[in-house]
Design a protein around this motif. Sequence first.
Motif, PDB file in Angstrom:
ATOM      1  N   LEU A  19      17.502 -42.865 -47.878  1.00 41.85           N
ATOM      2  CA  LEU A  19      16.261 -42.142 -48.145  1.00 41.85           C
ATOM      3  C   LEU A  19      16.205 -41.768 -49.605  1.00 41.85           C
ATOM      4  CD1 LEU A  19      17.071 -38.913 -48.528  1.00 41.85           C
ATOM      5  CD2 LEU A  19      17.149 -38.963 -46.076  1.00 41.85           C
ATOM      6  N   TYR A  20      15.045 -41.304 -50.022  1.00 44.94           N
ATOM      7  CA  TYR A  20      14.888 -40.716 -51.349  1.00 44.94           C
ATOM      8  C   TYR A  20      14.701 -39.230 -51.124  1.00 44.94           C
ATOM      9  CZ  TYR A  20      13.671 -40.166 -56.220  1.00 44.94           C
ATOM     10  OH  TYR A  20      13.677 -39.780 -57.536  1.00 44.94           O
ATOM     11  N   ALA A  21      15.758 -38.454 -51.330  1.00 46.27           N
ATOM     12  CA  ALA A  21      15.789 -37.034 -50.963  1.00 46.27           C
ATOM     13  C   ALA A  21      15.085 -36.180 -52.012  1.00 46.27           C
ATOM     14  CB  ALA A  21      17.240 -36.586 -50.807  1.00 46.27           C
ATOM     15  N   PRO A  22      14.501 -35.064 -51.585  1.00 49.69           N
ATOM     16  CA  PRO A  22      14.447 -34.594 -50.199  1.00 49.69           C
ATOM     17  C   PRO A  22      13.384 -35.344 -49.409  1.00 49.69           C
ATOM     18  CG  PRO A  22      13.358 -33.016 -51.643  1.00 49.69           C
ATOM     19  CD  PRO A  22      13.925 -34.090 -52.520  1.00 49.69           C
TER      20      PRO A  22
ATOM     21  N   PHE B  12      24.759 -39.093 -52.075  1.00 44.14           N
ATOM     22  CA  PHE B  12      23.860 -39.350 -53.198  1.00 44.14           C
ATOM     23  C   PHE B  12      24.464 -40.418 -54.096  1.00 44.14           C
ATOM     24  CE2 PHE B  12      22.189 -35.386 -51.699  1.00 44.14           C
ATOM     25  CZ  PHE B  12      20.822 -35.568 -51.858  1.00 44.14           C
ATOM     26  N   THR B  13      23.624 -41.366 -54.506  1.00 43.93           N
ATOM     27  CA  THR B  13      24.119 -42.509 -55.274  1.00 43.93           C
ATOM     28  C   THR B  13      23.631 -42.522 -56.713  1.00 43.93           C
ATOM     29  OG1 THR B  13      22.284 -43.864 -54.443  1.00 43.93           O
ATOM     30  CG2 THR B  13      24.358 -43.946 -53.216  1.00 43.93           C
ATOM     31  N   ASP B  14      22.695 -41.646 -57.059  1.00 34.73           N
ATOM     32  CA  ASP B  14      22.233 -41.566 -58.447  1.00 34.73           C
ATOM     33  C   ASP B  14      23.305 -40.934 -59.314  1.00 34.73           C
ATOM     34  OD1 ASP B  14      19.825 -42.720 -57.795  1.00 34.73           O
ATOM     35  OD2 ASP B  14      18.768 -40.811 -57.574  1.00 34.73           O
TER      36      ASP B  14
ATOM     37  N   ALA C 248      23.307 -38.804 -61.714  1.00 37.77           N
ATOM     38  CA  ALA C 248      23.215 -37.368 -61.991  1.00 37.77           C
ATOM     39  C   ALA C 248      23.641 -36.501 -60.812  1.00 37.77           C
ATOM     40  CB  ALA C 248      21.797 -37.015 -62.410  1.00 37.77           C
ATOM     41  N   SER C 249      23.613 -37.042 -59.604  1.00 36.22           N
ATOM     42  CA  SER C 249      23.925 -36.210 -58.432  1.00 36.22           C
ATOM     43  C   SER C 249      24.819 -36.933 -57.432  1.00 36.22           C
ATOM     44  CB  SER C 249      22.630 -35.757 -57.758  1.00 36.22           C
ATOM     45  OG  SER C 249      21.845 -36.867 -57.388  1.00 36.22           O
ATOM     46  N   MET C 250      25.780 -37.711 -57.910  1.00 33.47           N
ATOM     47  CA  MET C 250      26.667 -38.461 -57.016  1.00 33.47           C
ATOM     48  C   MET C 250      27.498 -37.532 -56.145  1.00 33.47           C
ATOM     49  SD  MET C 250      28.309 -41.537 -59.160  1.00 33.47           S
ATOM     50  CE  MET C 250      27.610 -43.144 -59.058  1.00 33.47           C
ATOM     51  N   GLY C 251      27.768 -38.004 -54.916  1.00 35.02           N
ATOM     52  CA  GLY C 251      28.646 -37.253 -54.034  1.00 35.02           C
ATOM     53  C   GLY C 251      28.052 -37.062 -52.647  1.00 35.02           C
TER      54      GLY C 251
ATOM     55  N   GLY D  15      20.959 -31.924 -55.098  1.00 36.98           N
ATOM     56  CA  GLY D  15      20.483 -33.136 -55.751  1.00 36.98           C
ATOM     57  C   GLY D  15      19.206 -33.676 -55.152  1.00 36.98           C
ATOM     58  N   SER D  16      18.621 -34.620 -55.853  1.00 38.50           N
ATOM     59  CA  SER D  16      17.489 -35.368 -55.333  1.00 38.50           C
ATOM     60  C   SER D  16      17.650 -36.804 -55.803  1.00 38.50           C
ATOM     61  CB  SER D  16      16.163 -34.772 -55.814  1.00 38.50           C
ATOM     62  OG  SER D  16      16.099 -34.800 -57.216  1.00 38.50           O
ATOM     63  N   GLY D  17      17.004 -37.709 -55.094  1.00 40.09           N
ATOM     64  CA  GLY D  17      17.102 -39.115 -55.450  1.00 40.09           C
ATOM     65  C   GLY D  17      17.603 -39.960 -54.292  1.00 40.09           C
ATOM     66  N   ASN D  18      18.088 -41.137 -54.617  1.00 42.52           N
ATOM     67  CA  ASN D  18      18.551 -42.074 -53.597  1.00 42.52           C
ATOM     68  C   ASN D  18      19.805 -41.566 -52.908  1.00 42.52           C
ATOM     69  OD1 ASN D  18      16.561 -44.103 -54.080  1.00 42.52           O
ATOM     70  ND2 ASN D  18      17.667 -44.627 -55.949  1.00 42.52           N
ATOM     71  N   ALA D  19      19.811 -41.673 -51.568  1.00 43.22           N
ATOM     72  CA  ALA D  19      20.971 -41.226 -50.806  1.00 43.22           C
ATOM     73  C   ALA D  19      21.146 -42.099 -49.573  1.00 43.22           C
ATOM     74  CB  ALA D  19      20.809 -39.773 -50.382  1.00 43.22           C
ATOM     75  N   ASN D  20      22.393 -42.368 -49.227  1.00 41.43           N
ATOM     76  CA  ASN D  20      22.727 -43.046 -47.977  1.00 41.43           C
ATOM     77  C   ASN D  20      22.892 -41.997 -46.886  1.00 41.43           C
ATOM     78  OD1 ASN D  20      22.913 -45.679 -49.141  1.00 41.43           O
ATOM     79  ND2 ASN D  20      24.917 -45.128 -49.944  1.00 41.43           N
ATOM     80  N   ILE D  21      22.529 -42.375 -45.655  1.00 45.80           N
ATOM     81  CA  ILE D  21      22.659 -41.470 -44.513  1.00 45.80           C
ATOM     82  C   ILE D  21      23.826 -41.941 -43.663  1.00 45.80           C
ATOM     83  CG2 ILE D  21      21.522 -40.521 -42.478  1.00 45.80           C
ATOM     84  CD1 ILE D  21      18.832 -41.395 -43.838  1.00 45.80           C
TER      85      ILE D  21
END
Length: 78
Positions: free
Chosen positions: A68-71, A26-28, A30-33, A52-58
């Motif tokens: 993706l933009y999780a979930p 997660f790259t946002d 508020a929810s990095m990691g 978390g939710s938001g932008n994430a690398n896979i």
Amino acid sequence: MKTSIIRVYNNRYNEWASGVRVCLQFTDFASMGFTKEVNTDANGNAYIDHNGSGNANIFANGDKVGNLYAPDSVTVHI
């Protein structure tokens, strides 16, 4: 808890890839990691639980293969 589904397709063998280690980063702010790594099943599906939710690398087997933009539910190619 939220769940994202990552489907992994192996281009070399033209089939869904089983046993691939998949995680999200997660790259946002508020929810990095990173999430825990999950192995794909026989159909190439990895069900990743996360808070978390938001932008994430896979990542698949340690390599960045998409985002993706999780979930969400997405297909990646390795």
